[in-house]
Each structure stands twice: as C-alpha cells, then as structure tokens.
Write a protein that holds these residues in place. Structure first.
Motif, PDB file in Angstrom:
ATOM      1  N   VAL A   1      47.351  16.687  38.930  1.00  0.00           N
ATOM      2  CA  VAL A   1      47.590  18.109  38.672  1.00  0.00           C
ATOM      3  C   VAL A   1      48.505  18.653  39.751  1.00  0.00           C
ATOM      4  O   VAL A   1      48.236  18.509  40.942  1.00  0.00           O
TER       5      VAL A   1
ATOM      6  N   GLU B   1      49.940  16.741  34.808  1.00  0.00           N
ATOM      7  CA  GLU B   1      50.134  18.134  34.411  1.00  0.00           C
ATOM      8  C   GLU B   1      51.096  18.778  35.403  1.00  0.00           C
ATOM      9  O   GLU B   1      50.777  18.939  36.587  1.00  0.00           O
TER      10      GLU B   1
ATOM     11  N   THR C   1      46.328  22.997  30.636  1.00  0.00           N
ATOM     12  CA  THR C   1      45.002  22.642  31.137  1.00  0.00           C
ATOM     13  C   THR C   1      43.992  22.540  30.000  1.00  0.00           C
ATOM     14  O   THR C   1      43.118  21.670  30.000  1.00  0.00           O
TER      15      THR C   1
ATOM     16  N   LEU D   1      39.238  21.952  35.167  1.00  0.00           N
ATOM     17  CA  LEU D   1      39.141  20.720  34.395  1.00  0.00           C
ATOM     18  C   LEU D   1      37.704  20.239  34.337  1.00  0.00           C
ATOM     19  O   LEU D   1      36.970  20.278  35.323  1.00  0.00           O
TER      20      LEU D   1
ATOM     21  N   ASP E   1      43.912  25.099  38.516  1.00  0.00           N
ATOM     22  CA  ASP E   1      43.782  24.208  37.365  1.00  0.00           C
ATOM     23  C   ASP E   1      42.787  23.093  37.614  1.00  0.00           C
ATOM     24  O   ASP E   1      42.012  22.726  36.733  1.00  0.00           O
ATOM     25  N   SER E   2      42.801  22.516  38.811  1.00  0.00           N
ATOM     26  CA  SER E   2      41.881  21.411  39.084  1.00  0.00           C
ATOM     27  C   SER E   2      40.433  21.866  39.006  1.00  0.00           C
ATOM     28  O   SER E   2      39.541  21.077  38.694  1.00  0.00           O
TER      29      SER E   2
ATOM     30  N   GLU F   1      50.259  22.156  41.138  1.00  0.00           N
ATOM     31  CA  GLU F   1      50.099  23.611  41.050  1.00  0.00           C
ATOM     32  C   GLU F   1      51.180  24.298  41.858  1.00  0.00           C
ATOM     33  O   GLU F   1      51.530  23.851  42.954  1.00  0.00           O
TER      34      GLU F   1
ATOM     35  N   ASN G   1      41.724  19.251  29.071  1.00  0.00           N
ATOM     36  CA  ASN G   1      40.268  19.302  28.885  1.00  0.00           C
ATOM     37  C   ASN G   1      39.854  18.685  27.549  1.00  0.00           C
ATOM     38  O   ASN G   1      38.818  18.026  27.453  1.00  0.00           O
TER      39      ASN G   1
END
Length: 327
Positions: A47, A103, A28, A60, A56-57, A49, A32
C-alpha cells in the motif's frame, strides 16, 4: 457467481497486479473484496499512501505480515529503491507468496511502477499481470481536476473498471466508456458497484502490454523518472495530515468543518473519534460526497485524518479541525 480466488497461476515468477485510479475511485474497497475471498491463496498487499498517515492500511481487512506500507510519498516519483526493496522482502519470506497486489496513491502515474518490474532485476522473479484502473463514474471527467496523473492512469490501464455505476445514469456510464475508448481503445472495460467484480476477470489475466516500451534503455528510464518526479508539482496537489488524542464534537465537525469545506479539497479519509459515540467512524470524502461507517474500536481511540487537494492552506485547515475538538 462465485467470486472467490481460485487461480491457476503458472510457475513463471510471482504475478503482480497494480491497482490504480484517481482519488476516491474505490481501490481500497476492491482490495478488501479480494482479501475477503482469497481462500487459501497467499496474497501480499503493498500500500502506497500520499501523506504521512497511512489510512488505507488501517482500512484493509485480514491484515497480517503480508502487508507492507510505503508512506509519505508517491512510489511513481522515484524509480525506486523503496519499491524494489519492499518486493524483495516479500520474495525472500519463508512462506511463499502466490500473488502481489500494489495499491498506488490516487495521484500516481502507473508507468514508472510498471517499469520497476520490467526494467530491473525483478523481471526475472516476477511478472506483471496487469494494471487495473478504477474510475469513479460520478466524479470523473475528461479534464479530471486538470490532473495528468488521472489521464495516465487511463492510458496505461490494461483493465478499466468503471466503478460506482449505481450513482449515475446508464447514459452517463455509456458516455464515460466511449470517452475512455478514445484514450485507450485496447483496455478491457468493466463495470461495477462498490468495487464488486468476479476475480477471474481481473486477476491472473496476463493482459500487461508494456513490452513495446523501451524498458531496457537506461537513458529512457532516467528521462522518464525526471519527468515523472514533476507530475505532483504540475498537478499542484498536496496533502495535509491531522492527528489528535482528543475527540471531535460531532456537531462542530459537521457544521464548522464539513459544511465549510473548501472546494479545492478533492479527497479526505480518516478514522474519527467523536465524543458523542463509543464507536470508531471511518470517514471517506470524494468530491462533494462523503460517507461515515461505524465500527468497534480495537485500539485506543484517536483522530487521524488525511486531506488531499490543490493549493491548500494547511494552517487554516489545521485550525479549523482543531476548533472542532472538545475542550
């Protein structure tokens, strides 16, 4: 060195980079870095998860309509209508997307994701630029928590980014690089701190080497999917999610949770609300190392936490966290 994205992307379909790496390796953070330096390039982020809270979202930067979430599962475990549909959503937008970055979860086997782009109709609309695997130099070992996914991330990586080199000695990094070369001698091996790397080394590099695989063989794909669906069971990893509309006591969270954390929790991340603070706290735990970063709340304060480990006791962990809440 200018780290901004200025790519000469050929007209051969939307390029795709898969960013993978074991739990806590810095995926992550790398994304970024890309989002903060993308300039006028239209980058879409997908993304995935492992858990039903997509932390994670929320971490960002510069998130807008060009970010899609695939939550509560590992996209490598089902070749994969959900992934294909998400990519088509991106391709069908009125505003053209220049680049797609995926990701994966920290527990993903990247090969089925690669085959989704090369063994479905997506192969005519996209091209797989590379698989980039991040490695946490402090925590990674050859038997990395006995995880077959961790090794497959190395095996199928076109680029291996040895990250967090500032946390270990030069000899440790050299030894790790030597080991990785015994597993995947064809990969481009790079080194970084805080996931910082010049983007011309990792994007629009055309390093994917999957062509030798039997991507058109449907029987091969079926057998691969069957085997891959078992990798989380084989590894024994599970996730636990915790939410609360009440704040934590900072003292209780420190002494009753962090200091009593079971050794079989390998990764935790979350957005934390403490009664003693008006700020939002971004919590990251990897191995025995944890970090808290402070930000301003832009939403209603709440606690959201995901923990990943092996043979976890959900009731005990949930109760431990509940005991850290204020009355």
């Amino acid at each position: 060195m200018n780290n901004s994205l200025q790519l000469d992307i050929p007209k051969r379909g939307m390029p795709v980079t898969i960013i993978t790496g074991f739990l806590g390796s810095g995926k992550t953070t790398l994304i970024n870095q890309i989002l903060q330096n993308k300039q006028n390039l239209k980058v879409a982020i997908l993304v995935n998860e492992f858990g039903d809270i997509n932390i994670d979202s929320q971490l960002l930067v510069d998130i807008n309509d060009n970010m899609l979430e695939l939550s509560n599962g590992c996209i490598c475990c089902t070749i994969n209508d959900g992934l294909v549909d998400a990519v088509y959503q991106i391709l069908e937008r009125d505003e053209k997307i220049d680049y797609l970055i995926i990701e994966t979860t920290g527990l993903a086997d990247p090969l089925p994701i690669m085959l989704t782009f090369l063994g479905t109709d997506l192969k005519d609309l996209t091209y797989l630029d590379s698989v980039l695997t991040l490695v946490d130099c402090e925590n990674f070992t050859p038997d990395h928590f006995d995880s077959e996914a961790a090794i497959k991330q190395i095996v199928y990586g076109d680029i291996i980014l040895l990250n967090k080199t500032d946390l270990v000695s030069q000899d440790r990094v050299d030894d790790l690089e030597s080991y990785i070369k015994t597993v995947n001698n064809a990969a481009r091996i790079l080194r970084s701190e805080y996931s910082k790397i010049p983007f011309y080394l990792i994007l629009d590099v055309n390093l994917s080497k999957l062509q030798p695989y039997l991507i058109e063989d449907k029987n091969y794909q079926y057998e691969l999917q069957r085997k891959t669906q078992n990798h989380l069971i084989n590894d024994g990893f599970t996730s636990i999610s915790f939410r609360s509309e009440r704040p934590f006591s900072m003292l209780k969270f420190q002494h009753n949770f962090l200091e009593e954390l079971p050794e079989n929790i390998f990764r935790a991340k979350g957005i934390l609300w403490f009664q003693e603070s008006e700020s939002k706290h971004i919590f990251q735990l990897s191995g025995k190392r944890y970090d808290l970063q402070v930000e301003e709340w832009l939403t209603t304060p709440t606690n959201q936490l995901v923990l990943i480990g092996r043979d976890l006791n959900p009731l005990m962990i949930q109760q431990s966290l509940t005991n850290c809440l204020t009355v």
